[in-house]
Design an enzyme around this catalytic site. Structure first.
Site, PDB file in Angstrom:
ATOM      1  N   ASP A 262       0.878  -1.165   0.000  1.00 23.39           N
ATOM      2  CA  ASP A 262       0.000   0.000   0.000  1.00 23.39           C
ATOM      3  C   ASP A 262       0.919   1.219   0.000  1.00 23.39           C
ATOM      4  O   ASP A 262       2.119   1.111   0.266  1.00 23.39           O
ATOM      5  CB  ASP A 262      -0.943  -0.020   1.211  1.00 23.39           C
ATOM      6  CG  ASP A 262      -2.119   0.942   1.012  1.00 23.39           C
ATOM      7  OD1 ASP A 262      -2.050   1.798   0.101  1.00 23.39           O
ATOM      8  OD2 ASP A 262      -3.114   0.857   1.758  1.00 23.39           O
TER       9      ASP A 262
HETATM   10  C1  BGC Z   1      -4.952   3.293   0.048  1.00 21.11           C
HETATM   11  C2  BGC Z   1      -4.990   2.270  -1.054  1.00 21.11           C
HETATM   12  C3  BGC Z   1      -4.856   2.951  -2.380  1.00 21.11           C
HETATM   13  C4  BGC Z   1      -3.569   3.754  -2.397  1.00 21.11           C
HETATM   14  C5  BGC Z   1      -3.329   4.463  -3.701  1.00 21.11           C
HETATM   15  C6  BGC Z   1      -3.766   4.213  -0.057  1.00 21.11           C
HETATM   16  O1  BGC Z   1      -3.895   5.266   0.823  1.00 21.11           O
HETATM   17  O2  BGC Z   1      -4.947   2.645   1.299  1.00 21.11           O
HETATM   18  O3  BGC Z   1      -6.187   1.543  -0.997  1.00 21.11           O
HETATM   19  O4  BGC Z   1      -4.898   2.021  -3.413  1.00 21.11           O
HETATM   20  O5  BGC Z   1      -3.635   4.726  -1.364  1.00 21.11           O
HETATM   21  O6  BGC Z   1      -4.204   5.490  -3.895  1.00 21.11           O
END
Ligand code: BGC
Length: 981
Positions: free
Chosen positions: A375
């Site tokens: 993530d």
């Molecule tokens: C989120 C993810 C997301 C990523 C990219 C993170 O803050 O937890 O689910 O895919 O950002 O935007």
């Protein structure tokens, strides 16, 4: 209005993140705390109001001139009395200061001891090394062969380039990897997400995951996934960051539950698998996220919430398998190309550095063949995370946003050259990524031409046609960044139509007294003589659009106007939003006299609008989202399950005063999950309640479809609605305040979440999991359970060996090959794979985890994608007959639950094994015409469905003694057919 801590359009506010690798941030922060508490700073200047508890550091501030304590001497002599007073005051001040200092020292010491004592012990998550290699599954054979051929031609820096994002806002997507242009392997564009294409124009704002979960319609779920992928392909996206299946919904107030499909592993797993198949059949790599235990937003990330380390979700082995990992197993079985590890820690080890989770569970036991991506900034270590099984670092920046200091990139190159990361681990990372790309067919140059024809044709960072090519760097080069490709589908294939269908089917009718719904287009049913039209009033802010447009708040981070998505990275820009108000006005044209008061407070002078009605439609909502934003005091997770913005009071007023007490009120709620309805649901004026979840762009139209019965409601609750928040049990509580320096969330309720908890405790819910009404009635009969002939053994057959993964030359290349080409111009903060000097490479002995060279036994539960194939052997078929006993056509959701043998004891040890009263194992949605028409419903049960996870054996165990109860019905508490097997 929302207060964004960090806006996701390149406007990140400063975030306090640690300088160090995850190996030591905790220690460092403690050291800081001790240092700042006594040694270095002048305590005279200590100002408790300026004490930054988040960072455990004092901010140094100077008092304004004249406020100095020494300033007393300058008091004029004629004011002797005053001086004496001052003198006393001064003594008092000294005394107070000393007392204050002593208190502070005491508090800090106690705090320090508390902090020290409350550091969780190491080793709660067992080590699992080395990382299993991809390419062991027959279904991926060709892709791995092609991938290995390509990877063998790559240089070290090319390989590293594929594994690491180029940095936040460096290219057009939220995540972009480096390309290997020489060999035709592109930069991959990774883009959110679960409900559509984030930060893009001309796309569809589909309903939220919770809405699709509420449809219980496998076909629709597949179609939604497929349509999302069509849009992704047209926009040049390689990897979609969805579906979301963690959070699972352990805590009903969890901020991101709305992105997933509901609080049950089987519902979540089937919906995830259907979505993934839809996405990947269209040639896009899907991402199963967030692995695992990211059940709440508070403290999900280091420093985001002031604590130096992220929360630890402490989950026991059985619960992990039977609840939280179940949907991921289904996703892997469906062939998912990528899994995203989560921000939080699991059993006190970061999910993106947890070898047991990534190497052990995902790659060995579940036979995952794709790649694990972090993530965004969830990676907290460099070498350690590589060894633990991470394959791709996203967005490439290291511990802080957009500072260009990667944990991988050139650092990974260095780590390979100095022998910290074995060459074969790097080869495996890259091969996994390239194989996933082949597996979905992205090597087809006709569909996926190289840039400039191909590649992303939109920018996440600007809506303008021309924009910066690398906005995160100092480079000022511009070019065409938005081509405004319309990806929404046309005519019969218009995705808006699909979104409307999903929103309508995801609307759950929970109350319909006197069959007030569906509404008639012919006139009010109780109309008085000569009264042609009926009078309809619409109330509540949630019925109308945000006056500043539906995209007014970044990442939908505010609750203004009608609620159609939650907030955060899972949101998208609405191309349009049909409000309920607009759609209802249109639908009633010529049929009724419609008036409205689209606000939550009805002033005295407007009360006539309420009194002069036959029918009142009242709207209210409840919103939440991702933890990097907050709105109205909601920091991601909801603070409670109540309707927001005084929704309860509004509904009560409308219900009591509509038509001077003689009108009928229909309540419509848009919400991210369960809401408490006790305040209003039994009011006599409330005739119907519709839970419309998060309907996306077609909100109003879908609602009208249901209100008028154009679509017979067939949504069913994907969670339980309790009478009191406490009824969900102690484990359902969000941890809002840190309980330790590393916040700890013990999942001690084990398997007992949502309906399983209510069943265990015998608590009557208001509306149970799986419940929903229809405009028709259904009857189930003729249950038939046909056990299959199979080997009735406690354990599945031994795991198959799988095929041999590709082999690579393990020789570490010469460091000089990792230098940037001569004259190479680097952009600031852009992440490159090149080392600066060969002198930086000092080959030494890396302290590998002690068990690194003694691999653990392979899991007997593994052997193929999703686990041991024998787990999926069908052990029984179940069928029943469904009759539509009403007059109108409709869809029923037939649900199958199993109950394990009663008082079961382990057949070898005699230990009792505890089981939930019942667990969902299958569902089917069937369309049946009215007037006693029938349909046959069929289910299959697999060995896994009737097994439990035994931690001692590390395997799924199927009881062979006693009998299973099979219950088939319309909800978790309405199960008319019962049999045994
Ligand atoms: C989120 C993810 C997301 C990523 C990219 C993170 O803050 O937890 O689910 O895919 O950002 O935007």
């Amino acid at each position: 209005m929302a207060e964004a801590y960090e806006l996701r359009r390149g406007k990140y506010a400063k975030l306090d993140t640690p300088e160090s690798d995850s190996g030591s941030p905790l220690r460092r922060s403690l050291d800081d705390a001790y240092r700042t508490s006594s040694d270095e700073e002048d305590l005279d200047e200590f100002d408790p109001l300026n004490y930054d508890a988040g960072t455990l550091k004092r901010k140094k501030t100077r008092r304004p001139r004249g406020e100095s304590l020494r300033g007393q001497e300058t008091i004029p002599s004629e004011k002797a009395g005053t001086r004496r007073r001052w003198y006393c005051v001064s003594r008092m001040c000294v005394g107070l200061t000393l007392l204050f200092v002593a208190t502070v020292v005491l508090l800090l010491s106690v705090g320090g001891i508390w902090a020290w004592k409350s550091v969780p012990e190491d080793g709660q998550s067992p080590p699992w090394y080395p990382s299993p290699k991809g390419g062991t599954d027959e279904k991926w054979r060709d892709s791995y062969k092609k991938a290995a051929d390509l990877v063998r031609q790559m240089t070290l820096v090319e390989k590293v380039n594929v594994t690491t994002g180029v940095g936040w806002e460096m290219e057009m997507c939220v995540g972009n990897t480096g390309a290997v242009t020489r060999l035709g392997f592109p930069s991959l564009c990774l883009q959110d997400g679960p409900i559509g294409i984030r930060f893009a124009d001309n796309i569809t704002a589909f309903p939220g995951g919770i809405t699709i979960g509420a449809t219980w319609n496998k076909d629709l779920i597949y179609k939604r996934g497929r349509a999302q992928a069509v849009e992704a392909r047209l926009k040049g996206i390689n990897v979609l960051l969805g579906p979301t299946m963690g959070p699972l919904g352990r805590m009903p107030a969890g901020g991101r539950n709305w992105e997933g499909f509901g609080a049950d592993p089987v519902l979540q797993g089937i919906a995830a698998a259907q979505t993934i198949k839809g996405i990947q059949d269209e040639g896009i790599v899907a991402t199963a996220k967030h692995f695992i235990g990211n059940e709440q937003e508070h403290f999900r990330q280091s420093w985001e919430w002031g604590t130096p380390n992220a929360i630890s979700s402490n989950i026991d082995d059985r619960t992990l398998h039977e609840l939280y990992a179940w949907p991921f197993a289904e996703s892997i079985k469906a062939g998912v190309g990528s899994v995203m590890c989560s921000y939080n820690q699991v059993n006190n080890s970061y999910a993106c550095g947890n070898s047991k989770l990534m190497n052990g569970i995902l790659k060995d036991e579940l036979g995952f063949q794709g790649f694990v991506q972090s993530d965004w900034l969830a990676q907290r270590s460099g070498v350690a995370s590589a060894l633990a099984g991470l394959d791709m670092s996203m967005p490439g920046d290291g511990l802080r946003w957009a500072d260009g200091k990667a944990l991988w990139g050139h650092q990974l190159t260095k780590a390979v050259l100095n022998s910290s990361v074995p060459m074969d681990r790097l080869d495996d990372m890259v091969t996994r990524i390239v194989a996933a790309w082949y597996q979905v067919g992205q090597d087809d140059k006709k569909k996926w031409p190289a840039p400039p024809e191909g590649g992303p044709n939109f920018s996440s960072w600007t809506g303008e046609k021309i924009g910066l090519l690398h906005p995160g760097s100092d480079d000022k080069t511009t070019g065409v960044v938005n081509k405004f490709v319309d990806a929404q589908g046309k005519g019969e294939d218009s995705h808006g139509k699909l979104a409307r269908r999903v929103a309508a089917e995801g609307t759950v009718l929970v109350k319909n007294d006197g069959d007030i719904l569906p509404l008639s287009r012919k006139g009010w049913k109780d109309a008085k003589e000569g009264q042609a039209k009926y009078r309809v009033g619409i109330f509540g802010e949630d019925s109308r659009l945000n006056e500043n447009g539906p995209n007014n708040c970044p990442d939908r981070g505010c609750n203004v106007g009608t609620l159609a998505q939650g907030w955060g990275s899972g949101s998208v820009d609405f191309p349009y939003l049909v409000s309920p108000l607009q759609a209802i006005y249109e639908a009633f044209e010529g049929v009724a006299k419609v008036t409205d008061w689209a606000a939550n407070k009805i002033p005295k002078e407007k009360e006539d609008l309420l009194h002069d009605q036959d029918l009142c439609l009242v709207f209210a909502n409840s919103d939440s989202g991702e933890g990097y934003m907050q709105d109205a005091g909601i920091r991601g997770d909801r603070n409670d399950l109540n309707l927001q913005k005084n929704g309860n009071l509004l509904i009560k007023k409308v219900a009591e005063e509509c038509g001077n007490g003689n009108g009928s009120t229909v309540v419509v709620i848009h919400a991210v999950g369960p809401v408490n309805v006790e305040f209003f649901v039994d009011l006599p004026g409330v005739k119907a309640v519709l839970l419309a979840h998060l309907p996306g762009q077609e909100s109003g139209n879908a609602l009208v479809d249901v209100l008028f019965g154009d679509i017979n409601p067939s949504g069913r609750l994907p969670y339980t609605i309790a009478k009191k928040d406490e009824d969900y049990g102690p484990g359902s509580k969000i941890l809002y305040y840190p309980n330790q320096i590393v916040p700890q969330q013990n999942f001690s309720e084990g398997l007992y979440i949502d309906y399983r908890y209510f069943d265990k405790k015998g608590i009557e819910p208001r509306y149970e999991f799986g419940f929903g009404l229809s405009y028709t009635t259904f009857h189930l009969s003729s249950l038939l359970i046909s056990p299959k002939s199979f080997k009735k053994t406690l354990l599945p057959a031994p795991r198959p060996n799988g095929i041999e993964p590709p082999q690579f030359d393990t020789k570490v290349p010469d460091p000089s090959t990792a230098l940037a080409p001569e004259g190479f111009q680097k952009l600031s903060k852009y992440i490159y794979p090149y080392i600066s000097s060969v002198k930086d490479i000092k080959v030494g002995k890396y302290p590998y985890p002690p068990t690194y060279n003694t691999p653990p036994e392979l899991s007997p539960a593994g052997g193929a994608e999703g686990g041991n194939p024998d787990l999926y052997t069908v052990v029984a078929e179940v069928s029943a007959s469904l009759t539509n006993t009403g007059k109108v056509d409709g869809d029923a959701v037939v649900q199958l639950y199993i109950s394990y043998p009663e008082n079961y004891v382990d057949e070898e040890t005699g230990e009792p094994v505890d089981f939930p009263v019942k667990v969902l194992r299958g569902f089917e949605k069937l369309h049946v015409e009215g007037g006693d028409k029938r349909a046959e419903v069929k289910f299959v049960l697999t060995r896994k469905d009737v097994s439990y996870w035994c931690t001692r054996r590390g395997n799924w165990v199927m009881p062979t003694k006693g009998s299973f109860k099979i219950s088939v019905g319309f909800s978790s508490r309405d199960l008319p057919l019962v049999g045994t097997f």
